[in-house]
Design an enzyme around this catalytic site. Structure first.
Site, PDB file in Angstrom:
ATOM      1  CB  SER A   1      -1.065  -0.184   1.351  1.00 15.30           C
ATOM      2  OG  SER A   1      -1.515  -0.572   1.369  1.00 15.30           O
TER       3      SER A   1
ATOM      4  N   PRO B   1      -0.439  -2.438   8.568  1.00 16.03           N
ATOM      5  CG  PRO B   1       0.795  -2.979   7.341  1.00 16.03           C
ATOM      6  CD  PRO B   1      -1.254  -3.015   7.378  1.00 16.03           C
ATOM      7  N   GLY B   2       1.448  -0.377   8.205  1.00 17.90           N
ATOM      8  CA  GLY B   2       2.282   0.777   8.258  1.00 17.90           C
ATOM      9  C   GLY B   2       2.705   0.905   6.387  1.00 17.90           C
TER      10      GLY B   2
ATOM     11  CG  ASP C   1      -4.801  -0.332  12.487  1.00 26.11           C
ATOM     12  OD1 ASP C   1      -5.355  -1.070  12.512  1.00 26.11           O
ATOM     13  OD2 ASP C   1      -5.243   0.193  11.423  1.00 26.11           O
TER      14      ASP C   1
ATOM     15  CG  ASP D   1     -13.518   3.819  16.709  1.00 21.59           C
ATOM     16  OD1 ASP D   1     -12.997   4.112  15.181  1.00 21.59           O
ATOM     17  OD2 ASP D   1     -15.349   3.480  16.531  1.00 21.59           O
TER      18      ASP D   1
ATOM     19  CG  ASP E   1      -5.270   2.467   2.794  1.00 22.21           C
ATOM     20  OD1 ASP E   1      -6.674   2.284   2.297  1.00 22.21           O
ATOM     21  OD2 ASP E   1      -3.713   1.239   2.798  1.00 22.21           O
TER      22      ASP E   1
ATOM     23  CE  LYS F   1     -10.251   1.690   1.245  1.00 22.02           C
ATOM     24  NZ  LYS F   1      -8.014   1.735   0.635  1.00 22.02           N
TER      25      LYS F   1
HETATM   26  N1  SAM Z   1      -2.018   1.631   4.645  1.00 22.75           N
HETATM   27  C1  SAM Z   1      -1.982   0.931   5.390  1.00 22.75           C
HETATM   28  C2  SAM Z   1      -0.866   0.721   5.187  1.00 22.75           C
HETATM   29  O1  SAM Z   1       0.163   1.416   3.859  1.00 22.75           O
HETATM   30  O2  SAM Z   1       0.003  -0.643   5.202  1.00 22.75           O
HETATM   31  C3  SAM Z   1      -3.134  -0.262   4.913  1.00 22.75           C
HETATM   32  C4  SAM Z   1      -4.269  -0.070   6.256  1.00 22.75           C
HETATM   33  S1  SAM Z   1      -5.743  -1.415   5.780  1.00 22.75           S
HETATM   34  C5  SAM Z   1      -6.007  -1.270   4.020  1.00 22.75           C
HETATM   35  C6  SAM Z   1      -6.903  -0.807   6.509  1.00 22.75           C
HETATM   36  C7  SAM Z   1      -6.633  -0.281   8.352  1.00 22.75           C
HETATM   37  O3  SAM Z   1      -7.613  -0.093   8.842  1.00 22.75           O
HETATM   38  C8  SAM Z   1      -6.451  -1.957   8.559  1.00 22.75           C
HETATM   39  O4  SAM Z   1      -4.954  -2.141   9.431  1.00 22.75           O
HETATM   40  C9  SAM Z   1      -7.422  -1.763   9.709  1.00 22.75           C
HETATM   41  O5  SAM Z   1      -7.635  -2.559  11.293  1.00 22.75           O
HETATM   42  C10 SAM Z   1      -7.753  -0.292  10.092  1.00 22.75           C
HETATM   43  N2  SAM Z   1      -9.366   0.012  10.872  1.00 22.75           N
HETATM   44  C11 SAM Z   1     -10.543   0.392   9.919  1.00 22.75           C
HETATM   45  N3  SAM Z   1     -11.151   0.209  10.689  1.00 22.75           N
HETATM   46  C12 SAM Z   1     -10.514   1.366  12.368  1.00 22.75           C
HETATM   47  C13 SAM Z   1     -11.059   2.212  12.842  1.00 22.75           C
HETATM   48  N4  SAM Z   1     -12.515   1.828  13.070  1.00 22.75           N
HETATM   49  N5  SAM Z   1     -10.659   2.609  13.582  1.00 22.75           N
HETATM   50  C14 SAM Z   1      -8.994   2.033  13.040  1.00 22.75           C
HETATM   51  N6  SAM Z   1      -8.513   1.802  12.013  1.00 22.75           N
HETATM   52  C15 SAM Z   1      -9.641   0.828  11.689  1.00 22.75           C
END
Ligand code: SAM
Length: 364
Positions: free
Chosen positions: A192, A226-227, A244, A264, A280, A309
């Protein structure tokens, strides 16, 4: 007999295969808003759309549809009618004839193919024709050292079908096929990471990177694990609040530039305003847009990049509604801003939005 037309008569757009209906919906609505009737010529899953002005006013149509303002287009070209049923024995002559008839000089010639399996299988053919074509075009004075950056594109959509098109600097994507070639770094926590890098290339002029993506800035990454996106911000020397519940990459955490909040992201508030917000999260586009609106309206950040999305059918309408919602909120709050959105090459069923607050921060 191959019919030859020498005047550009339509626009040619490249897009992600499967998103032709969304691009058509976007183009049709934007053209109609400008009072221009135009119709598409497209097939599903081909990765390109031809768009023809009903009254022949190609200049007006092009002015109404600048690439920078389009969401679902990767490239926009001014095109001639395609050459079809080219003979296997001699594909070159009709192309040379058509280019000659236009009388247009250009300083680069690109062969491009749709972003489909069938399309990419044509790349070898196009490469094989490149040298002989360039040699003759130079001899005939059409391919010249300096033609103000004008580029000719040969868009191969089948072995016997090519469409000649042109583009000018500032009005086009300068990536071949509109697809940035970015290399995934081996220490990036996820692929990502490329999405955020492409977003920066797309939305922020290179000469402004040192000032707008600067060392020491504070940033927030919502849905960070994961970052990959946090890693990009850290690489620019920023300090990042990563929000996250999931685990962050250990090597990234070891940089000490990241503070991980297991909370959250729709509720978490920053301890102080930051420059950058990125997000994201996979959630309903309206919910994400509403939260981005909160951040911008409260001026908790100056610039935001986030994904919407789009697993639904009416993707153009969904994005348009989200952008209208944000526009309304920011203008009600008196916050001048710049907005752009684009389905990036590294985006799948999603688009990426960039919003920047401009002018002095308003007192709250
Ligand atoms: N941008 C990240 C990267 O480059 O590694 C990938 C992000 S991944 C597509 C989406 C993330 O959003 C997941 O790790 C998920 O745990 C987190 N997520 C979803 N809903 C969330 C919320 N309400 N609060 C915090 N994190 C959330």
């Amino acid at each position: 007999m191959v019919a030859i037309e020498a005047t550009a008569s339509e626009l040619l757009f490249y897009c992600r295969p499967g998103f032709e209906p969304d691009l058509i919906a976007e183009l049709t609505e934007r053209a109609a808003e400008a009072g221009i009737a135009a119709y598409p010529r497209a097939k599903p899953d081909t990765g390109f759309v031809r768009f023809v002005p009903a009254d022949g006013d190609l200049v007006g149509l092009a002015a109404a549809l600048p690439l920078d303002e389009l969401i679902f287009a990767r490239q926009r070209l001014v095109a001639l009618h395609p050459l079809e049923r080219l003979s296997r024995e001699d594909r070159v002559t009709p192309i040379l004839d058509q280019l000659q008839l236009t009388g247009i000089c250009f300083d680069s010639l690109w062969h491009e193919c749709p972003d489909t399996n069938d399309g990419q299988s044509l790349v070898r053919l196009a490469r094989a024709l490149d040298r002989p074509l360039q040699a003759v075009l130079r001899k005939r004075g059409l391919l010249v050292p300096d033609a103000a950056g004008l580029r000719a594109h040969l868009f191969w959509s089948a072995g016997d079908r090519v469409q000649i098109a042109f583009s000018r600097p500032g009005e086009r994507s300068d990536w071949p096929e509109g697809k940035p070639r970015l290399r995934a770094a081996s220490d990036a926590p996820s692929r990502s990471a490329l999405k955020l890098e492409e977003a920066w290339h797309t939305f922020i002029p290179a000469e402004q990177w040192p000032e707008r993506l600067a060392e020491g800035m504070q940033a927030v990454d919502l849905g960070a694990a994961p970052g990959g996106w946090t890693w990009q911000l850290v690489r620019r020397g920023m300090h990042v609040h990563a929000v996250d519940n999931g685990p962050m990459d250990e090597r990234l955490m070891a940089t000490t530039q990241v503070e991980h909040h297991r909370e959250d992201a729709f509720v978490w508030e920053p301890p102080n305003p930051v420059i950058w917000l990125v997000c994201d999260i996979v959630d309903k586009p309206a919910r994400v847009a509403a939260r981005m609106g909160d951040w911008l309206e409260r001026q908790w950040c100056r610039e935001a990049i986030f994904n919407l999305k789009l697993p639904m059918k009416k993707r153009w309408q969904t994005v348009r509604d989200c952008l209208e919602h944000l526009d309304e909120r920011l203008s009600d709050a008196g916050l001048a801003n710049e907005v752009r959105a684009r389905q990036l090459y590294h985006d799948r069923e999603e688009v990426t939005v960039h919003i920047r607050l401009v002018g002095e921060p308003l007192a709250r």
